[in-house]
Design an enzyme around this catalytic site. Structure first.
Site, PDB file in Angstrom:
ATOM      1  N   LYS A 125       0.830  -1.217   0.000  1.00 49.70           N
ATOM      2  CA  LYS A 125       0.000   0.000   0.000  1.00 49.70           C
ATOM      3  C   LYS A 125       0.859   1.260   0.000  1.00 49.70           C
ATOM      4  O   LYS A 125       0.458   2.273  -0.562  1.00 49.70           O
ATOM      5  CB  LYS A 125      -0.972  -0.005   1.187  1.00 49.70           C
ATOM      6  N   LYS A 207      -2.666 -11.119  -6.460  1.00 50.49           N
ATOM      7  CA  LYS A 207      -4.022 -11.423  -5.966  1.00 50.49           C
ATOM      8  C   LYS A 207      -5.060 -10.511  -6.616  1.00 50.49           C
ATOM      9  O   LYS A 207      -4.748  -9.376  -6.998  1.00 50.49           O
ATOM     10  CB  LYS A 207      -4.076 -11.320  -4.439  1.00 50.49           C
ATOM     11  N   LYS A 210      -9.740  -5.332  -5.343  1.00 47.91           N
ATOM     12  CA  LYS A 210     -10.737  -4.350  -5.765  1.00 47.91           C
ATOM     13  C   LYS A 210     -10.119  -2.994  -6.044  1.00 47.91           C
ATOM     14  O   LYS A 210     -10.777  -2.116  -6.592  1.00 47.91           O
ATOM     15  CB  LYS A 210     -11.850  -4.249  -4.719  1.00 47.91           C
TER      16      LYS A 210
HETATM   17  P1  AMP Z   1     -10.428  -6.546   2.037  1.00 43.00           P
HETATM   18  O1  AMP Z   1     -11.124  -6.331   0.759  1.00 43.00           O
HETATM   19  O2  AMP Z   1      -8.959  -6.306   1.924  1.00 43.00           O
HETATM   20  O3  AMP Z   1     -11.066  -5.852   3.197  1.00 43.00           O
HETATM   21  O4  AMP Z   1     -10.561  -8.104   2.320  1.00 43.00           O
HETATM   22  C1  AMP Z   1     -11.690  -8.677   2.920  1.00 43.00           C
HETATM   23  C2  AMP Z   1     -11.524 -10.162   3.014  1.00 43.00           C
HETATM   24  O5  AMP Z   1     -11.455 -10.754   1.713  1.00 43.00           O
HETATM   25  C3  AMP Z   1     -10.249 -10.605   3.732  1.00 43.00           C
HETATM   26  O6  AMP Z   1     -10.537 -11.729   4.536  1.00 43.00           O
HETATM   27  C4  AMP Z   1      -9.325 -10.990   2.617  1.00 43.00           C
HETATM   28  O7  AMP Z   1      -8.379 -11.950   3.002  1.00 43.00           O
HETATM   29  C5  AMP Z   1     -10.297 -11.551   1.596  1.00 43.00           C
HETATM   30  N1  AMP Z   1      -9.745 -11.401   0.245  1.00 43.00           N
HETATM   31  C6  AMP Z   1      -9.458 -10.233  -0.395  1.00 43.00           C
HETATM   32  N2  AMP Z   1      -8.956 -10.466  -1.618  1.00 43.00           N
HETATM   33  C7  AMP Z   1      -8.917 -11.817  -1.767  1.00 43.00           C
HETATM   34  C8  AMP Z   1      -8.495 -12.702  -2.822  1.00 43.00           C
HETATM   35  N3  AMP Z   1      -8.014 -12.224  -3.972  1.00 43.00           N
HETATM   36  N4  AMP Z   1      -8.603 -14.036  -2.615  1.00 43.00           N
HETATM   37  C9  AMP Z   1      -9.097 -14.543  -1.459  1.00 43.00           C
HETATM   38  N5  AMP Z   1      -9.506 -13.771  -0.431  1.00 43.00           N
HETATM   39  C10 AMP Z   1      -9.418 -12.422  -0.572  1.00 43.00           C
END
Ligand code: AMP
Ligand code: TRP
Length: 344
Positions: A125, A207, A210
């Site tokens: 980040k 990965k 979003k």
């Molecule tokens: P965030 O969008 O960073 O708040 O992530 C929310 C949840 O989604 C967390 O538990 C992340 O580990 C999971 N997550 C985000 N991106 C991925 C991905 N590409 N594959 C699997 N899990 C994800």
């Protein structure tokens, strides 16, 4: 029986507790769904669950205020649209329970700079937002630890990218318990068997995120024709075999993981069914399965997201119940650290 003993027994009797959170930034992706959100629902019937929309984490990156407000309600609506039941699970905004920030500060004072410096999400980040490497971005993992430890959480459903943060939460719990005696439960991670790390459709060694360009991810709310188009243009390879090999065939392996996660089919079954039929057929099959999985969620989302009164009711009740739970841990923590009790 003494009051303390009775309270302890009650604690022993309670079901194991789950905590997880998602940041209300951008559109949630298929990665969020497979890595986290889907498990939230699966775990709901067996555990005592708290699912937060972690808005305080979101502001570690500059956000447009109106957009953030909208996104918070969107994530809450998605929680409900995947079928979470607000009578069973506590669904609330992190910022509505000030104890998160309070415990976050206290844990900051038990977290070493070296530990935070090693965090790969911080490195990523900071590279992405070089003009705004703020202190909150740096100490974000201590706040995440506070989210979890505040509720005496046993299990944390997350994707693989959050493993390092969870490890810090465990270390902080052990460190604190070591100094002050048992205070926090040391939490475990709960990762999906397949799909703990869904990859970008364009660069399958990174990965799915979003915060990247829209053609690299499937949004949970993407229209069916968009989902199909995105899968059709996903990067693969040229050897035309549907075989699971993350190292040499990361694009195909990623699509296989998605199909397996959504349908429950094993990699061998997928190979048997699609190998030799061409990538076009295989990609369309992945798209069909994902569309079928997401369509009912999208329909429910549309209804819920416009029902502001309902959303407000859910968030208010959730915040009140969460605050009551959090205050138990905070009383203990404040006493142990040596902060004077305020008797009103
Ligand atoms: P965030 O969008 O960073 O708040 O992530 C929310 C949840 O989604 C967390 O538990 C992340 O580990 C999971 N997550 C985000 N991106 C991925 C991905 N590409 N594959 C699997 N899990 C994800
Ligand atoms: N850091 C997590 C992410 O970016 C979100 C999060 C914040 C979280 N607090 C949490 C996840 C507590 C699980 C438990 O994905």
């Amino acid at each position: 029986m003494s009051e303390i003993k009775a309270a302890e027994n009650k604690l022993v009797e309670r079901r194991q507790r789950i905590f997880s959170g998602i940041q209300p930034t951008g559109t949630l992706t298929l990665g969020n769904y497979i890595g986290a959100l889907r498990n939230f629902k699966i775990l709901e019937s067996e555990y005592d669950c708290l699912y937060s929309i972690v808005d305080l984490h979101a502001i570690t990156v500059r956000q447009d205020a109106a957009e953030l407000r909208k996104n918070c309600l969107k994530v809450m609506s998605l929680y409900l649209a995947v079928g979470l039941d607000p009578e069973k699970s506590l669904i609330y905004f992190q910022s509505h329970v000030p104890a998160h920030a309070e415990l976050g500060w206290i844990l900051d004072c038990y977290t070493y700079m070296g530990e935070l410096n090693r965090m790969t999400q911080f490195k990523d980040k900071s590279a992405k937002h070089a003009d705004n490497i703020n202190a909150g971005l740096f100490t974000y993992p201590s706040l995440m630890a506070a989210d979890i430890l505040l509720y005496q959480t046993n299990l944390v459903p997350i994707g693989a990218d959050q493993k390092q943060h969870l490890e810090l939460a465990r270390n902080l719990a052990e460190r604190f318990n070591g100094v002050y005696g048992d205070t926090f439960i040391v939490p475990e991670g709960y990762f999906p068997k397949v799909g703990a790390r869904i990859m970008s459709l364009k660069e399958p060694t990174r990965k799915m995120s979003k915060s990247d360009a829209p053609d690299t991810y499937i949004g949970i709310l993407d229209e069916p024709n968009i989902i199909r188009k995105k899968f059709r243009s996903a990067v693969t390879d040229s050897d035309n075999s549907v075989v699971f090999d993350t190292e040499n065939k990361p694009g195909i392996a990623n699509l296989m993981s998605i199909l397996s996660a959504v349908t429950g089919k094993s990699m061998d079954q997928i190979t048997a069914e699609y190998d030799g039929r061409g990538y076009g057929v295989f990609k369309d099959a992945v798209a069909d399965a994902v569309i079928a999985e997401l369509e009912p969620i999208q329909a429910r989302f549309k209804e819920i997201n416009t029902d502001k009164a309902y959303l407000e009711e859910v968030m208010t009740k959730g915040a009140q119940r969460a605050a009551a739970l959090a205050s138990r841990t905070m009383l203990k923590v404040r006493r142990k650290v040596g902060l004077a009790a305020l008797k009103l």
